[in-house]
Design a protein around this motif. Structure first.
Motif, PDB file in Angstrom:
ATOM      1  N   ARG A 167       0.839  -1.216   0.000  1.00 39.69           N
ATOM      2  CA  ARG A 167       0.000   0.000   0.000  1.00 39.69           C
ATOM      3  C   ARG A 167       0.869   1.260   0.000  1.00 39.69           C
ATOM      4  O   ARG A 167       0.574   2.243   0.693  1.00 39.69           O
ATOM      5  CB  ARG A 167      -0.944   0.024   1.203  1.00 39.69           C
ATOM      6  CG  ARG A 167      -1.772  -1.244   1.366  1.00 39.69           C
ATOM      7  CD  ARG A 167      -2.873  -1.079   2.392  1.00 39.69           C
ATOM      8  NE  ARG A 167      -3.345  -2.354   2.896  1.00 39.69           N
ATOM      9  CZ  ARG A 167      -4.180  -3.158   2.253  1.00 39.69           C
ATOM     10  NH1 ARG A 167      -4.630  -2.817   1.076  1.00 39.69           N
ATOM     11  NH2 ARG A 167      -4.565  -4.303   2.779  1.00 39.69           N
ATOM     12  N   THR A 210       1.516   6.251  -4.430  1.00 39.60           N
ATOM     13  CA  THR A 210       0.693   7.463  -4.385  1.00 39.60           C
ATOM     14  C   THR A 210      -0.445   7.363  -5.397  1.00 39.60           C
ATOM     15  O   THR A 210      -0.437   6.487  -6.276  1.00 39.60           O
ATOM     16  CB  THR A 210       1.540   8.700  -4.710  1.00 39.60           C
ATOM     17  OG1 THR A 210       1.970   8.623  -6.096  1.00 39.60           O
ATOM     18  CG2 THR A 210       2.762   8.789  -3.818  1.00 39.60           C
ATOM     19  N   GLY A 211      -1.392   8.273  -5.294  1.00 40.15           N
ATOM     20  CA  GLY A 211      -2.498   8.283  -6.237  1.00 40.15           C
ATOM     21  C   GLY A 211      -2.038   8.495  -7.666  1.00 40.15           C
ATOM     22  O   GLY A 211      -2.561   7.857  -8.604  1.00 40.15           O
ATOM     23  N   ASN A 258      -0.337   5.297  -8.851  1.00 40.43           N
ATOM     24  CA  ASN A 258      -1.331   4.264  -9.078  1.00 40.43           C
ATOM     25  C   ASN A 258      -2.193   4.575 -10.295  1.00 40.43           C
ATOM     26  O   ASN A 258      -2.658   3.670 -10.988  1.00 40.43           O
ATOM     27  CB  ASN A 258      -2.217   4.101  -7.837  1.00 40.43           C
ATOM     28  CG  ASN A 258      -2.975   2.789  -7.841  1.00 40.43           C
ATOM     29  OD1 ASN A 258      -2.415   1.744  -8.164  1.00 40.43           O
ATOM     30  ND2 ASN A 258      -4.256   2.839  -7.513  1.00 40.43           N
ATOM     31  N   VAL A 313      -2.899   1.712  -2.667  1.00 40.81           N
ATOM     32  CA  VAL A 313      -2.689   3.078  -2.153  1.00 40.81           C
ATOM     33  C   VAL A 313      -3.057   3.114  -0.670  1.00 40.81           C
ATOM     34  O   VAL A 313      -3.855   2.298  -0.199  1.00 40.81           O
ATOM     35  CB  VAL A 313      -3.538   4.107  -2.940  1.00 40.81           C
ATOM     36  CG1 VAL A 313      -3.023   4.237  -4.356  1.00 40.81           C
ATOM     37  CG2 VAL A 313      -5.013   3.717  -2.948  1.00 40.81           C
ATOM     38  N   GLU A 369      -6.394   8.806  -1.899  1.00 42.14           N
ATOM     39  CA  GLU A 369      -5.431   8.464  -2.949  1.00 42.14           C
ATOM     40  C   GLU A 369      -6.065   7.536  -3.984  1.00 42.14           C
ATOM     41  O   GLU A 369      -5.725   7.596  -5.166  1.00 42.14           O
ATOM     42  CB  GLU A 369      -4.192   7.808  -2.331  1.00 42.14           C
ATOM     43  CG  GLU A 369      -3.342   8.743  -1.486  1.00 42.14           C
ATOM     44  CD  GLU A 369      -2.747   9.886  -2.310  1.00 42.14           C
ATOM     45  OE1 GLU A 369      -2.147   9.622  -3.365  1.00 42.14           O
ATOM     46  OE2 GLU A 369      -2.913  11.058  -1.894  1.00 42.14           O
ATOM     47  N   SER A 385      -6.200   8.429  -7.850  1.00 39.05           N
ATOM     48  CA  SER A 385      -5.632   7.530  -8.858  1.00 39.05           C
ATOM     49  C   SER A 385      -6.603   7.300 -10.010  1.00 39.05           C
ATOM     50  O   SER A 385      -6.196   7.206 -11.170  1.00 39.05           O
ATOM     51  CB  SER A 385      -5.230   6.196  -8.215  1.00 39.05           C
ATOM     52  OG  SER A 385      -6.351   5.485  -7.742  1.00 39.05           O
TER      53      SER A 385
END
Length: 538
Positions: free
Chosen positions: A55, A58-59, A62, A279, A284, A288
Motif C-alpha cells: 500500500r 501514491t495516487g 497508481n 494506495v 489516494e 488515482s
C-alpha cells in the motif's frame, strides 16, 4: 499531398521487418524491467507486500499503473485494427472502455478501497456468509481473468509473429509459450510491487509512443483530420461505409449488447479493483482514478487517428493478410511512417503492454485463489501470510500454464473482441453483487451466490453457443456449427440476469438470516473509510 504519396510509395518497401532489430529492442525492455522487478522483490515480506505492494503507491503513481493495467493489447493492437478495418464500429471499443471509467469512479473506486483488504471477495463477503460468497467471488474472478488472459496471449502471438515474420501456427504457439514463461517469472519474483512499476513504465512508453505516432500521421496529412478520413475511405474496399455504423455489427442489438458490456464491465474487473488496494488511503484511490481517466481518455482519442491512419496508409487488406491479422495494424503503421526502427520500438512497447497486463491478471487470479479459497475457505483463516504467498506462487504456475494453452487455442482472434467477452462476464457475474453489496442493506448471501453463479453461467453459455465459438469463418471452431444464439456478445441478456437473480435470491431469503449490524458497519466503512486498514475477517 506529396508527403502522403511518398509514404504510400514506401509502404510496400517497408513491410519487410527487421527481426534482429525488433527483438533487440524488446530484449532490452525485458532486461530493464526484470532488473526493476528483482529490485522491487526485496521488500516482498508479507501478504500485503505481495498482493498490494505494501500500500505504498501514491495516487498519481497508481493512476499511471491503472492506465498501464487497463490499456492492454486490446486497447493498442485490437482497437487500432478494428478501426482500420471496420471504422466506426471499431471506435465503439474506445468509447465504451472510456465511459466505463466514469462508472468505476462514481460507484466503485473509493467504496471498494474503504471496505476491502486484498481482493474483490473481501468486499462481497464483508457482511455475508464467508465461505459461499468467497468461493463464488473467487470463481468469477478466475473466469474473468482467464478470458482477459486469452486476449493478451493472442495479441502476443500475433505481434511477435509479425516481428519475426512467422506465419506458421507452430511458430506462434512457441511465441505464446515464451510470453507465458516471462509472465510467470515477473509475477513470481516481483509480486504486486514489481508488477506495478512495470505497468507505470509501460504506461509512459505506450502513451508516449502513441502520441508521437499520432502527431506523425496528422503531420503527413497537414494536420487535416478530414483529409486523413478521406485517405482511409479511398484505401478501404468498403469506401465511405467505414465512416458509419454497421460494418462489424450490422445487428443493432449486438451493437447495444457490446456497448453494455464495455460500459458496465470495468467496474467488475477484479484486476482493476485490486489496484485500489495499493494506495494508503481512500483519497489516494480517488485521485488515482482521476489520473487514470485523463490518461486513458487521452489515449483512446489517439486510437481514432492511429486506426484510420493505419487504414489510410497501410490498408485494411494488407493488415488482414499480415501475420497477426487485424492485431498488426499499429506495428504496420509504425513501419509505414517510420521504418523498422519505429516499428521495433512500437512493437516492443506493445509487447511490454501485454507482459504488464498478463502479470497484473495473473497476480489477481493467484491472490483470489490463495487468499479467498485456500486461506479463507479451506484453511478457515488458520494460515500464515508466508503460507498464503507460497500457495499464490504455486497458483501462478498453474494459471500460466492454462493461459499458454488457451492462448494457443484463440490465435488469430481480434484481441479487442476477446476482451469484450471478459467485460461481459465481469458485468454479469461481478458488478450486480458489488453494487448490491455496497448500496442495498437487504442484500443476502443467497442473492450474492445466485447473482454470481447465475450471471457467470448465463454469460458463458451464451458465449459457448454463439458465433464466437462456432458457425462463422472467424469462430474459434470455424468448421463446427452449434451456434444457436445469434449475438456475439452476451451482455444484453446475461447482465440483467445477474441483477435479477441477486434481487430474487435476496427477497426469498428468510428474515434474520443476515446480521444487520454488519450491513450497517459496512455502510459506515464504505462511506467514511473508518476501520479500512483493519482486517475484514469477522
Amino acid at each position: 499531398m506529396s508527403a502522403i504519396a511518398a509514404v504510400l510509395a514506401q509502404v510496400d518497401q517497408t513491410m519487410e521487418s527487421n527481426p534482429v532489430l525488433n527483438m533487440s529492442v524488446f530484449g532490452a525492455f525485458v532486461a530493464v524491467t526484470l532488473f526493476i522487478v528483482i529490485r522491487a522483490s526485496r521488500n516482498n515480506k508479507t501478504a500485503a507486500d505481495y498482493y498490494a505492494g505494501g500500500r505504498s503507491f501514491t495516487g498519481t503513481q497508481n493512476g499511471f499503473a491503472i492506465s498501464g493495467d487497463y490499456l492492454s493489447a486490446a486497447s493498442f493492437l485490437g482497437i487500432c485494427g478494428a478501426i482500420a478495418v471496420n471504422g466506426y464500429d471499431g471506435f465503439l471499443y474506445s468509447i465504451g472502455f472510456l465511459v466505463a471509467w466514469l462508472v468505476a469512479l462514481l460507484l466503485v473506486a473509493e467504496l471498494m478501497r474503504n471496505t476491502g483488504k486484498f481482493t474483490m471477495a473481501d468486499v462481497l463477503s464483508f457482511r455475508l456468509k464467508q465461505t459461499p460468497v468467497r468461493m463464488a467471488a473467487a470463481l468469477t474472478t478466475l473466469a474473468v481473468c482467464f478470458f482477459y488472459l486469452l486476449a493478451q496471449m493472442a495479441g502476443a502471438g500475433g505481434l511477435v509473429s509479425l516481428l519475426l515474420g512467422i506465419d506458421a501456427p507452430i511458430g506462434q504457439s512457441i511465441v505464446i509459450a515464451v510470453v507465458g514463461v516471462l509472465m510467470i517469472i515477473y509475477v513470481l519474483i516481483g509480486g504486486m510491487k514489481g508488477t506495478t512499476w512495470v505497468q507505470i513504465i509501460k504506461a509512459f512508453l505506450l502513451i508516449g509512443g502513441a502520441f508521437v505516432m499520432t502527431i506523425w500521421v496528422l503531420a503527413i496529412y497537414g494536420f487535416n483530420f478530414d483529409a486523413l478520413l478521406q485517405g482511409a475511405v479511398d484505401n478501404s474496399p468498403m469506401g465511405e461505409e467505414i465512416l458509419g455504423p454497421g460494418l462489424q455489427y450490422a445487428n443493432p442489438v449486438d451493437f447495444l449488447s457490446l456497448g453494455l458490456a464495455l460500459v458496465l464491465g470495468t467496474a467488475g474487473l477484479p484486476h482493476v479493483l485490486m489496484r485500489f488496494y495499493t494506495v494508503p488511503t481512500a483519497k489516494e484511490a480517488r485521485k488515482s482514478v482521476v489520473w487514470a481517466i485523463w490518461l486513458i481518455g487521452g489515449f483512446y482519442l489517439l486510437t481514432l487517428v492511429l486506426g484510420y491512419g493505419a487504414g489510410a496508409l497501410v490498408g485494411p487488406e494488407t493488415i488482414e493478410n499480415a501475420p497477426g491479422g487485424v492485431n498488426s495494424a499499429a506495428p504496420l503503421l509504425a513501419q509505414a511512417i517510420g521504418g523498422p526502427i519505429l516499428m521495433g520500438f512500437i512493437s516492443a512497447v506493445a509487447f511490454a503492454t501485454i507482459l504488464a497486463v498478463v502479470a497484473g491478471l495473473t497476480i489477481t487470479a493467484a491472490a483470489s485463489f490463495a487468499h479467498d479459497i485456500y486461506a479463507s475457505v479451506i484453511r478457515k483463516g488458520q494460515v500464515t501470510g508466508d503460507g498464503e504467498v507460497k500457495v499464490a506462487r504455486i497458483t501462478v504456475l498453474v494459471i500460466g500454464a492454462l493461459a499458454i494453452i488457451g492462448g494457443i487455442g484463440v490465435q488469430g482472434q481480434n484481441v479487442a473482441f476477446l476482451v469484450a467477452l471478459a467485460f461481459a462476464v465481469a458485468a454479469s457475474a461481478n458488478l450486480p453483487t458489488i453494487l448490491y453489496s455496497l448500496f442495498w442493506r437487504g442484500f443476502t448471501t443467497r442473492g450474492a451466490v445466485w447473482s454470481m453463479y447465475g450471471g457467470l453461467a448465463a454469460a458463458l453459455l451464451l458465449i459457448l453457443f454463439s458465433p464466437v465459438v462456432s458457425g462463422a469463418e472467424t469462430s474459434v471452431f470455424p468448421d463446427a456449427n452449434f451456434a444457436i444464439w445469434p449475438l456475439s456478445n452476451p451482455g444484453i441478456v446475461s447482465i440483467p440476469i445477474g441483477f435479477a437473480l441477486g434481487w430474487i435470491g435476496s427477497i426469498t431469503t428468510p428474515k434474520g438470516s443476515e446480521d444487520p449490524r454488519l450491513a450497517a458497519e459496512m455502510e459506515v466503512r464504505s462511506l467514511t473509510g473508518h476501520g479500512a486498514e483493519k482486517a475484514v475477517e469477522h
